[in-house]
Design a protein around this motif. Structure first.
Motif, PDB file in Angstrom:
ATOM      1  N   VAL A  53       0.860  -1.182   0.000  1.00 58.84           N
ATOM      2  CA  VAL A  53       0.000   0.000   0.000  1.00 58.84           C
ATOM      3  C   VAL A  53       0.895   1.229   0.000  1.00 58.84           C
ATOM      4  CG1 VAL A  53      -1.833   1.264   1.181  1.00 58.84           C
ATOM      5  CG2 VAL A  53      -1.787  -1.252   1.281  1.00 58.84           C
ATOM      6  N   VAL A  54       0.736   2.056  -1.017  1.00 60.58           N
ATOM      7  CA  VAL A  54       1.488   3.304  -1.140  1.00 60.58           C
ATOM      8  C   VAL A  54       0.488   4.441  -1.058  1.00 60.58           C
ATOM      9  CG1 VAL A  54       3.011   4.688  -2.591  1.00 60.58           C
ATOM     10  CG2 VAL A  54       3.194   2.183  -2.614  1.00 60.58           C
ATOM     11  N   VAL A  55       0.673   5.336  -0.093  1.00 61.21           N
ATOM     12  CA  VAL A  55      -0.249   6.460   0.092  1.00 61.21           C
ATOM     13  C   VAL A  55       0.522   7.751  -0.122  1.00 61.21           C
ATOM     14  CG1 VAL A  55      -1.947   7.557   1.588  1.00 61.21           C
ATOM     15  CG2 VAL A  55      -1.498   5.087   1.803  1.00 61.21           C
ATOM     16  N   SER A  56       0.214   8.454  -1.192  1.00 57.58           N
ATOM     17  CA  SER A  56       0.897   9.715  -1.469  1.00 57.58           C
ATOM     18  C   SER A  56       0.250  10.837  -0.674  1.00 57.58           C
ATOM     19  CB  SER A  56       0.864  10.024  -2.968  1.00 57.58           C
ATOM     20  OG  SER A  56      -0.460   9.982  -3.477  1.00 57.58           O
ATOM     21  N   MET A  57       1.103  11.761  -0.194  1.00 57.28           N
ATOM     22  CA  MET A  57       0.629  12.843   0.678  1.00 57.28           C
ATOM     23  C   MET A  57       1.126  14.201   0.206  1.00 57.28           C
ATOM     24  SD  MET A  57       1.044  11.024   4.446  1.00 57.28           S
ATOM     25  CE  MET A  57       2.833  11.121   4.392  1.00 57.28           C
ATOM     26  N   GLY A  58       1.311  14.360  -1.099  1.00 55.75           N
ATOM     27  CA  GLY A  58       1.747  15.633  -1.635  1.00 55.75           C
ATOM     28  C   GLY A  58       3.146  15.988  -1.169  1.00 55.75           C
ATOM     29  N   ALA A  59       3.321  17.245  -0.762  1.00 53.57           N
ATOM     30  CA  ALA A  59       4.635  17.722  -0.347  1.00 53.57           C
ATOM     31  C   ALA A  59       5.150  17.011   0.908  1.00 53.57           C
ATOM     32  CB  ALA A  59       4.585  19.229  -0.098  1.00 53.57           C
ATOM     33  N   GLU A  60       4.246  16.357   1.660  1.00 50.40           N
ATOM     34  CA  GLU A  60       4.660  15.632   2.862  1.00 50.40           C
ATOM     35  C   GLU A  60       5.301  14.290   2.531  1.00 50.40           C
ATOM     36  OE1 GLU A  60       1.804  15.627   6.189  1.00 50.40           O
ATOM     37  OE2 GLU A  60       0.561  16.888   4.886  1.00 50.40           O
ATOM     38  N   GLY A  61       5.228  13.881   1.270  1.00 50.06           N
ATOM     39  CA  GLY A  61       5.855  12.627   0.879  1.00 50.06           C
ATOM     40  C   GLY A  61       4.856  11.509   0.709  1.00 50.06           C
ATOM     41  N   ALA A  62       5.196  10.336   1.200  1.00 53.40           N
ATOM     42  CA  ALA A  62       4.343   9.163   1.038  1.00 53.40           C
ATOM     43  C   ALA A  62       4.614   8.183   2.163  1.00 53.40           C
ATOM     44  CB  ALA A  62       4.602   8.488  -0.312  1.00 53.40           C
ATOM     45  N   VAL A  63       3.618   7.360   2.427  1.00 50.48           N
ATOM     46  CA  VAL A  63       3.754   6.228   3.341  1.00 50.48           C
ATOM     47  C   VAL A  63       3.712   4.965   2.498  1.00 50.48           C
ATOM     48  CG1 VAL A  63       2.629   4.886   5.153  1.00 50.48           C
ATOM     49  CG2 VAL A  63       2.801   7.370   5.371  1.00 50.48           C
ATOM     50  N   VAL A  64       4.660   4.077   2.715  1.00 46.73           N
ATOM     51  CA  VAL A  64       4.716   2.805   2.003  1.00 46.73           C
ATOM     52  C   VAL A  64       4.656   1.689   3.030  1.00 46.73           C
ATOM     53  CG1 VAL A  64       6.065   1.309   0.485  1.00 46.73           C
ATOM     54  CG2 VAL A  64       6.079   3.786   0.126  1.00 46.73           C
TER      55      VAL A  64
END
Length: 313
Positions: A220-231
Motif C-alpha cells: 500500500v502506497v499512500v501519497s501525501m503531496g509535499a509531505e511525501g508518502a507512506v509505504v
C-alpha cells in the motif's frame, strides 16, 4: 524488463493552459496551451515506455478523437491494443496560474459504454496473456461499467500469474480490495474516503495502510503531496520524504510514482530502494509541463535526494 500490460478504461485529453494571475468571474488571457494524450493509465504507459519498457496499452478510446492518442503511442513506442468505441474521449482541463502556482482542474465525465466494450478489452487482454508478468490497472471507470470491473480484472491477472498494480479510487477501489491487488496507490484524501475516517498524521495513514495489507493487499502506497508518502509492504512501514523542488505542474505526478514502482519491480527492487526510486519519478514529473518525465539520469539524481525512514506505528 518485465512483460507488462497497462489497462486504461477512461483515458483523457489533458489540456494544460497557463494563465498569469488566474481569476474567477474575470477575463483571463492564456499564456500558453498544450494538449496531451493522457488519463492515468495512458500516463503510466507513457512513463514506462520513456524509461525503456516495452509496453502494451489496452482499454477504451473514443473514435472521434483517437488520432491524438494514436500519434502519441507511435511516438512513444507504446503498442496500441486499445478498443475504439463511438464518441469522443473526454478532456481534462488544468489551469495553471503562473504567478501563484495554483492549479485548477476541470475534469469531464468521459464516455458511456456497455458491457460489450469491456468484453472487447478482455479479449485484447487474452491475446496478451502469455508470459504476462505485470498488469497495471489505472484510472477511473467510464459510465456504464460496473464497480466490480477492477476486481474482475485483478482476479484475471492473478489467474494468469501476473503481479497486479491498481491505481483507482472510490467504489472501484473498494470493490477490488478483496481480490488482493499486489500494489495500490491511493492519495491520502482517497484513502480517507475509502475508510470513512480522517487521517491527519503519517502514523494514522500508516495504520490505515496496515489494515488494508491485513485484507490481502500486497503493498500500500499512500501519497501525501509535499509531505511525501507512506509505504507499507512486507519489508516494513516507511515514511518517504522528498526534497524541496520547484513545481512546474502536478499533472501526472501520482501516475509517475506508480510507474516508478513498476520500474523498480522490473529491476528487482523492494522496500526502501523502490520507494526512493518511485518518488524520484514523481519529483521528475513535477518539473515538466504536462504528463512528462525528464531523462532517467535526472530521475535517479532526484531519487538519491529522497529520505526514507522506518515509521513507527
Amino acid at each position: 524488463m518485465s512483460r507488462l500490460v497497462v489497462v486504461s478504461l477512461n483515458a483523457a485529453v489533458d489540456q494544460t493552459v497557463q494563465v498569469a494571475d488566474f481569476r474567477l468571474e474575470a477575463v483571463n488571457r492564456v499564456v500558453s496551451s498544450r494538449d496531451d494524450a493522457g488519463g492515468k493509465g495512458v500516463n503510466v504507459a507513457s512513463f514506462l515506455a520513456h524509461v525503456g519498457h516495452e509496453v502494451v496499452l489496452t482499454g477504451l478510446l473514443g473514435d472521434a478523437n483517437a488520432a491524438l492518442f494514436a500519434r502519441h503511442f507511435a511516438a512513444a513506442g507504446i503498442t496500441d491494443a486499445c478498443v475504439r468505441v463511438p464518441g469522443a474521449t473526454r478532456t481534462n482541463l488544468k489551469i495553471i496560474d503562473t504567478l501563484s502556482g495554483a492549479v485548477t482542474d476541470l475534469n469531464y465525465p468521459g464516455l458511456s459504454v456497455g458491457p460489450d466494450a469491456l468484453d472487447a478489452v478482455k479479449a485484447r487482454l487474452e491475446e496478451r496473456a502469455s508470459g504476462l508478468e505485470i498488469l497495471v490497472l489505472s484510472g477511473s471507470l467510464p459510465r456504464g461499467l460496473p464497480e466490480t470491473t477492477y476486481a474482475e480484472l485483478t482476479a484475471w491477472g492473478h489467474h494468469r500469474g501476473a503481479l497486479v498494480v491498481l491505481d483507482a479510487s472510490g467504489a472501484a477501489l473498494a470493490a477490488a480490495l478483496d481480490a488482493g491487488p499486489d500494489l495500490i496507490k491511493p492519495n491520502r484524501a482517497e484513502l480517507e474516503e475509502l475508510l470513512g475516517v480522517p487521517l491527519p498524521t503519517a502514523q494514522a495513514v500508516a495504520a490505515a495502510a496496515q489494515r488494508l495489507r491485513a485484507r490481502g493487499v500486497g503493498r500500500v502506497v499512500v501519497s501525501m503531496g509535499a509531505e511525501g508518502a507512506v509505504v507499507c509492504d512486507p519489508e516494513g512501514v516507511f515514511l518517504v520524504e522528498p526534497p524541496s523542488v520547484a513545481v512546474v505542474s502536478t499533472v501526472g505526478a501520482g501516475d509517475a510514482m506508480v510507474a516508478g514502482f513498476v520500474h523498480a519491480q522490473g529491476l528487482g527492487m523492494g522496500g526502501e530502494a523502490a520507494a526512493r526510486l518511485a518518488t524520484g519519478f514523481s519529483l521528475g514529473a513535477l518539473g515538466e509541463i504536462g504528463p512528462r518525465l525528464p531523462a532517467l539520469a535526472r530521475i535517479e539524481a532526484l531519487a538519491a535526494q529522497v529520505s526514507v525512514g522506518v515509521l513507527a506505528v
